[in-house]
Enzyme design. Sequence first.
Site, mmCIF file in Angstrom:
data_model
loop_
_atom_site.group_PDB
_atom_site.id
_atom_site.type_symbol
_atom_site.label_atom_id
_atom_site.label_comp_id
_atom_site.label_asym_id
_atom_site.label_seq_id
_atom_site.Cartn_x
_atom_site.Cartn_y
_atom_site.Cartn_z
ATOM 1 N N GLU A 1 -5.694 -10.402 -2.005
ATOM 2 C CA GLU A 1 -6.447 -10.226 -0.618
ATOM 3 C C GLU A 1 -7.675 -10.444 -0.702
ATOM 4 O O GLU A 1 -8.602 -9.631 -0.058
ATOM 5 C CB GLU A 1 -5.941 -9.168 0.407
ATOM 6 N N GLU B 1 0.872 -1.171 0.020
ATOM 7 C CA GLU B 1 -0.021 0.084 -0.156
ATOM 8 C C GLU B 1 0.872 1.230 -0.143
ATOM 9 O O GLU B 1 0.663 2.280 0.781
ATOM 10 C CB GLU B 1 -0.830 0.141 1.192
HETATM 11 C C1 XIL Z 1 -4.759 -6.953 8.235
HETATM 12 C C2 XIL Z 1 -4.797 -8.259 8.978
HETATM 13 O O1 XIL Z 1 -6.005 -9.030 8.499
HETATM 14 C C3 XIL Z 1 -5.543 -7.478 10.216
HETATM 15 O O2 XIL Z 1 -5.978 -8.657 11.296
HETATM 16 C C4 XIL Z 1 -4.537 -6.812 10.871
HETATM 17 O O3 XIL Z 1 -4.534 -6.132 12.145
HETATM 18 C C5 XIL Z 1 -4.098 -5.800 9.853
HETATM 19 O O4 XIL Z 1 -3.716 -6.292 8.716
HETATM 20 N N1 XIL Z 1 -4.247 -4.795 3.815
HETATM 21 C C6 XIL Z 1 -3.303 -5.761 3.857
HETATM 22 C C7 XIL Z 1 -3.295 -6.778 4.743
HETATM 23 O O5 XIL Z 1 -2.286 -5.843 3.062
HETATM 24 O O6 XIL Z 1 -1.954 -6.951 5.447
HETATM 25 C C8 XIL Z 1 -4.223 -6.295 5.846
HETATM 26 O O7 XIL Z 1 -4.315 -7.371 6.978
HETATM 27 C C9 XIL Z 1 -5.721 -5.940 5.418
HETATM 28 C C10 XIL Z 1 -5.441 -5.031 4.242
#
Ligand code: XIL
Length: 366
Positions: free
Chosen positions: A273, A165
């Site tokens: 994701e 990100e």
């Molecule tokens: C999220 C996890 O699922 C959470 O439990 C944690 O607290 C924060 O991160 N984008 C991403 C992931 O790249 O790493 C994130 O995962 C969700 C959004």
Amino acid sequence: MNVVKRCVVAATLGLVMSGLAACSPEAPEPTGCTGACNLASLGRARGIRIGAAVTANRLPDADYAAAVAGHFTAVTPEFDMKWRAIHPTPTSWNWDAAERIVTFAEQHDLSVRGHALVWGKASTNPDWLLAITDPAEFRSAVLDSIAVEVGHFAGRIDRWDVVNEPFLSDAAGLDPNVFHQRIGADYVDVAFHAAHAADPTAELWLNEATLERGHSRANAFVAFVASMVQRGVPIHGVGIQTHLISGNPLQPGVLGSVVSRLRALGLKVAITEMDVPTGSTRPASEQIAAYRQAADECFAAGCEEFTTWGVSDGATWLDLPATRAAMPELASFAIPSNPLLLDAAFRPKPAYAAVADALWARPLLT
Ligand code: XIL
């Protein structure tokens, strides 16, 4: 009725909801899902990875482990490789949880997407890192961390989300996060070069959210990636997260167009994701359609991986209070938000069959 339709109809009616077979057992051979609409086998036969984000502390649950090994061909650690988890103090490394995931993957022939070496989101970084204000010291901590972590798993993890990100969530440019502030606007390049030096054989990926919405932000992101390629940065792939938490449907062709433009730069592309909350407030048909459309467009444009952010509806970050607090738009989805392909009892959902059908339509490896 052809077998592709049988997969969808059987699962939609909830007729076949268990184990590996989401298709009608009497489906005529050899068309359709050839006996079992199992995502892992469909994916392996087509050279497309099917992944899930996993958490080490759930692997001892036999049902969870069986679901991961039975339905998927790849895993991404959901928390256990994030900086705060794996490198909690300047002098300590917490390898245990990450090792358990990598070992599980090795035992079950799953590949691992390392996630994520550099991410500006403050809560995923350790306090000691955030406390470093001297630019040279901060840079050296980042270089050292990447070198140690990528080096530790060299030969066992074949791809990394090097930077996660990098863009602002709501604007067409780089997020001025702590890495940007301390290292400079070239921190993304710096991280990729460091990862490449630590394991020259690993694929290095840039992972970003909401690219599937298109518009000027996605265009600017593609231009940013193109500039990395032009500068000779060792980048090999781009991950499109695809958390469909806005509740808005995918605009036809937008995701596919982003994938095509990234592929035209010579890069690999994946959905990394995906989740689609429905809760009790949205019709399941929207979720089925979203998964089907994302899979169809991504595969047609050359995606090589389709990963969901979690294994089953029984445990998803979208139901956590912290996530809800950070994302007010989730309020329109009741908890449980049921965003994944397996239900809370690890049974394939209609959305699973939809992805299976999208996969089935892709050519077999020759
Ligand atoms: C999220 C996890 O699922 C959470 O439990 C944690 O607290 C924060 O991160 N984008 C991403 C992931 O790249 O790493 C994130 O995962 C969700 C959004």
